[in-house]
Design a protein around this motif. Structure first.
Motif, short mmCIF file in Angstrom:
data_model
loop_
_atom_site.label_atom_id
_atom_site.label_comp_id
_atom_site.label_asym_id
_atom_site.label_seq_id
_atom_site.Cartn_x
_atom_site.Cartn_y
_atom_site.Cartn_z
N TRP A 183 0.82 -1.20 0.00
CA TRP A 183 0.00 0.00 0.00
C TRP A 183 0.85 1.25 0.00
O TRP A 183 2.02 1.22 0.36
CB TRP A 183 -0.95 -0.02 1.19
N ASP B 107 -3.82 3.80 -0.99
CA ASP B 107 -4.04 2.96 -2.17
C ASP B 107 -3.54 1.57 -1.80
O ASP B 107 -2.34 1.35 -1.63
CB ASP B 107 -3.26 3.53 -3.36
N ARG C 248 -3.35 -2.71 -2.13
CA ARG C 248 -3.38 -3.85 -3.05
C ARG C 248 -3.18 -5.13 -2.26
O ARG C 248 -2.28 -5.21 -1.41
CB ARG C 248 -2.28 -3.71 -4.11
N ILE D 220 -1.66 -9.35 -8.38
CA ILE D 220 -2.62 -8.51 -7.66
C ILE D 220 -3.99 -9.19 -7.69
O ILE D 220 -4.55 -9.44 -8.75
CB ILE D 220 -2.71 -7.11 -8.28
N SER E 286 -7.59 -4.44 -5.56
CA SER E 286 -7.06 -3.16 -5.10
C SER E 286 -8.22 -2.25 -4.72
O SER E 286 -9.34 -2.41 -5.22
CB SER E 286 -6.21 -2.49 -6.18
N GLU E 287 -7.94 -1.33 -3.80
CA GLU E 287 -9.00 -0.43 -3.35
C GLU E 287 -8.38 0.84 -2.77
O GLU E 287 -7.31 0.80 -2.15
CB GLU E 287 -9.87 -1.11 -2.29
#
Length: 206
Positions: free
Chosen positions: A122, A141, A143, A151, A154-155
């Motif tokens: 992150w 951010d 992952r 990956i 992600s958020e």
């Protein structure tokens, strides 16, 4: 020699008295602790896997020991106030502890301390007090990674807490609350994404 005596006495009086030619050092900064605090157990099936948390990336200013106050496009340090550890280390430890207490994963650890089936990587984009809105803002951010640097999901995680005054204590408490809420959301995101990935893998193998 007799004439030198009064000068010597005067010099001794200056050195032994209250006169000082050096400025007094400033008082040491107040240190504030960044801890996970109380964390609710997360709902959902347990995940029989270990998750690790990498140290967050981001700007050096917001990941250091200083509390950051933002005025428009200007970042300033809160005077005589610091975290007891660098924000980068404190935030990483907070996310690990939050994952442990949420209880979805078998175990959680810092990256490098254990081998895991999943890893959180992150970047902290914001961790400061915004003066124009008087809120402490945390943005990351995030992952979720699987072995092989794949990956899974992600958020963008955002959390805020109100700041009632310009006090350093109030600012630190608000920043800690925003970080705790952000850490909880990171933990829920990672658990849900891992559970979904395992369910999809199980369905594919049948």
């Amino acid at each position: 020699m007799m004439r030198a005596a009064p000068l010597a006495i005067a010099a001794a009086a200056l050195l032994g008295g209250c006169v000082s030619l050096l400025p007094k050092p400033p008082p040491p900064p107040t240190l504030f602790v960044m801890e996970a605090g109380a964390v609710e157990r997360a709902q959902g099936d347990p995940i029989d896997a270990v998750i690790t948390v990498a140290a967050p990336g981001g700007e050096r200013a917001i990941l250091g020991a200083d509390l950051i106050w933002r005025q428009g496009d200007t970042l300033a340090y809160v005077d005589r106030a610091q975290w007891s550890a660098r924000a980068q280390d404190g935030l990483q430890a907070m996310v690990v502890e939050t994952l442990e207490r949420q209880g979805r994963f078998r175990a959680a650890a810092k990256a490098g301390d254990a081998a895991g089936e999943y890893e959180i990587r992150w970047d902290v984009l914001d961790f400061e007090v915004l003066e124009d809105r008087m809120v402490a803002r945390f943005v990351a951010d995030v992952r979720l990674m699987a072995p092989g640097r794949r990956i899974i999901a992600s958020e963008m995680v955002t959390a805020e807490a109100p700041v009632s005054s310009r006090s350093a204590t109030v600012a630190s408490q608000a920043l800690a609350r925003a970080a705790r809420e952000g850490s909880a959301r990171i933990g829920l995101f990672a658990a849900d994404a891992a559970a979904q990935a395992r369910a999809q893998a199980a369905a594919t193998s049948q």
